[in-house]
Design an enzyme around this catalytic site. Sequence first.
Site, PDB file in Angstrom:
ATOM      1  N   GLU A 477      33.270 -42.815 122.440  1.00 41.47           N
ATOM      2  CA  GLU A 477      32.625 -43.531 123.545  1.00 41.47           C
ATOM      3  C   GLU A 477      32.166 -42.576 124.642  1.00 41.47           C
ATOM      4  O   GLU A 477      31.143 -42.812 125.293  1.00 41.47           O
ATOM      5  CB  GLU A 477      33.558 -44.601 124.108  1.00 41.47           C
ATOM      6  CG  GLU A 477      33.938 -45.695 123.115  1.00 41.47           C
ATOM      7  CD  GLU A 477      32.737 -46.368 122.470  1.00 41.47           C
ATOM      8  OE1 GLU A 477      31.639 -46.385 123.080  1.00 41.47           O
ATOM      9  OE2 GLU A 477      32.881 -46.867 121.336  1.00 41.47           O
ATOM     10  N   HIS A 480      28.814 -41.306 123.698  1.00 40.42           N
ATOM     11  CA  HIS A 480      27.773 -42.229 124.150  1.00 40.42           C
ATOM     12  C   HIS A 480      27.505 -42.045 125.642  1.00 40.42           C
ATOM     13  O   HIS A 480      26.351 -42.047 126.092  1.00 40.42           O
ATOM     14  CB  HIS A 480      28.220 -43.675 123.916  1.00 40.42           C
ATOM     15  CG  HIS A 480      28.031 -44.182 122.527  1.00 40.42           C
ATOM     16  ND1 HIS A 480      26.841 -44.085 121.844  1.00 40.42           N
ATOM     17  CD2 HIS A 480      28.889 -44.842 121.688  1.00 40.42           C
ATOM     18  CE1 HIS A 480      26.970 -44.653 120.649  1.00 40.42           C
ATOM     19  NE2 HIS A 480      28.190 -45.110 120.537  1.00 40.42           N
ATOM     20  N   HIS A 483      25.387 -39.174 126.386  1.00 43.12           N
ATOM     21  CA  HIS A 483      23.996 -39.450 126.028  1.00 43.12           C
ATOM     22  C   HIS A 483      23.277 -40.115 127.210  1.00 43.12           C
ATOM     23  O   HIS A 483      22.099 -39.849 127.464  1.00 43.12           O
ATOM     24  CB  HIS A 483      23.972 -40.375 124.798  1.00 43.12           C
ATOM     25  CG  HIS A 483      22.682 -40.378 124.049  1.00 43.12           C
ATOM     26  ND1 HIS A 483      22.440 -41.242 123.001  1.00 43.12           N
ATOM     27  CD2 HIS A 483      21.552 -39.642 124.179  1.00 43.12           C
ATOM     28  CE1 HIS A 483      21.223 -41.030 122.530  1.00 43.12           C
ATOM     29  NE2 HIS A 483      20.672 -40.070 123.220  1.00 43.12           N
TER      30      HIS A 483
END
Length: 688
Positions: A477, A480, A483
């Site tokens: 996570e 992510h 990102h």
Amino acid sequence: MTASLNPALVDWTGHEGLPRFEAIRDEDFAPAFDAALARHEAEIDAIAGNPEPPTFENTIVALEIAGDELSRVSALFWNKAGAHTNETIQALEREIAPKMSRHYSKIGTNPVLFRRIDTLWEKRGELGLDVEATRVLERHWKGFVKSGARLDKPEQERLAAINEKLAGLGARFGQNVLADEKGWVLMLSSEDELAGLPDFLKDAMAAVARDRGAEGRYAVTLSRSIIEPFLTFSENRELREQAFRAWTARGENGGETDNRGIIAETLALRAEKARLLGYANYASLKLDDTMAKTPEAVNDLLMQVWEKAVVRAREEEADLAGLIAEEGCNHEVMPWDWRHYAERLRARKFSFSESELKPYLQLEKIVDACFDVANRLFGITAAEKKGISGYHPDVRVFEIRDASGRLVALFLGDYFARPSKRSGAWMSSFQSQHKLTLKNGAAGEIPIVYNVCNFAKPADGKPALLSIDDARTLFHEFGHALHGMLSDVTYPSVSGTGVSRDFVELPSQLYEHWLTVPDILRKYAVHYKTGEPMPQALLDKVLAARTFNSGFATVEFTASALVDMAYHTAAGIDDPMALEAATLAKIGMPNSIVMRHRSPHFLHVFSGDGYSAGYYSYMWSEVLDADAFAAFEETGNPFDPAMAGRLKDNIYSVGGSLDPEDAYRAFRGKLPSPDAMLAKKGLVAPVL
């Protein structure tokens, strides 16, 4: 926004632009949505009705910055609906989901607005746009086409009705799963009931029981952070079966929370939507703008992996059956037995157990490890800011700064399970990075990103201890989150995780690899009592066991992905549960394993549109991430600066501003084959 509305919903004046969560009440959302929807509709009408000829600036850029108030209200509301819901929020969710669908359907079929976008699309080669702007124009054009902009009026109206109905069904599906999870608990107290459970699990179960008013007892709940270790360590087979059946029956218990009817209606509506838009089936519609492109390509990859995984799983099952026979029992390996005997087998093969490993995996240290890896790779630092209110008292706020000390993002971590939070783990954002000037004069925005997990909350004064899978989830996570936080694009629609579904998992799954880099484990895997690092012998065993039980893990995932594809490529479905069973029978699903997500609680696929015909994307991205980490291994340095720079510049920071194939080639120089992924899982011998 009218003066009667709570300004805290849209004017974020908290720390460094954070929302002032403490100033927002549940009752504020309904009127705020009404006002924000009306404001956005007026903005859209102004763009469509602009008397000037369409330009990229007055049409596409105008669309990119329109609806800022609606975006803010929505971000706050959907965060609350997922991470800290209640009856008021759930009632509004059932109302808002179809209302939002109706709103965007109206925009997507606005003929005057589409003519402006279509005009720009037709002459895109003459506009002098760079690659990112061209991608943004393409996204808007394709989005309008898939919203029915080129359909006749009756078909547009039917498509809008389908989308509205699907939004309501998705909201109900997720709420039903949460209700089943909240509504089931197994209270234990006797020694026989607790046999085999390690202290860390009993502490977590006692804390949950205490929260439920059962001081002195131990609660088994359907939170993955409790149910999975319970199935792993409990020596009471009858209780394992009882808990497992409750876990796999979520959404399938009859009554108001039963999701089987919702699945049937959802699939029928999705198939009709695909036909209206000219696609053979819903999977073809969803895959049209992905790396995979076609259902055939997806099924080809899944079956390549399935054939090898099921052979390995059968071998693993035989080993577990041998342990059962050694105990003098004659029962088959059943799904509620697998984790228990696999843990025993791991202890035998590698001379360590999960309970031996867990004291070295403290939540605080693994969070620190996530930040340290990001610093080594990308030069960013994280500093926790105490005393700043989040949307729940457990939420922690961090400033993220680059190597020069410039604030580049805010990060919120929400790590513990609670009854008001849906299960699973996810990343989302309150605000995405971009560089456009907004109507309020702000020149761009920094990302405000959050991670949500469901780890068992420890008793007061005790550390939260993770399993190795929990630790991987945390890294996943945070990948992510990076990102989103490292995004460096101009336009909001291609910011951060605004990429195709089968590319979005690459940054997250790739980041998991750094958890087991020996330098990281040596530094952060320290005993919660003594502070001593994990012994080298134990570390070696952990690394040697990375592919243990990989047949089981791959089978339970791949079965779910194949069922997802079967649902969304079928010509017609009378009984979804019968199709699930038939699909599993056709591929030879072992009786000892169940799908990772059975259909009635398959939130990825049915609680919204996100991963429908897209659950395969985790594996598609796994092909990419195995190859991407191999690039670092080839340098001999998992933190190689040049490779890290290429990773940041071509993967983490570009969002959807490049075609994903072009982005990956720019990083790696080639596209990957499945070989590295199969070798990583231990399903084939590594290529030397």
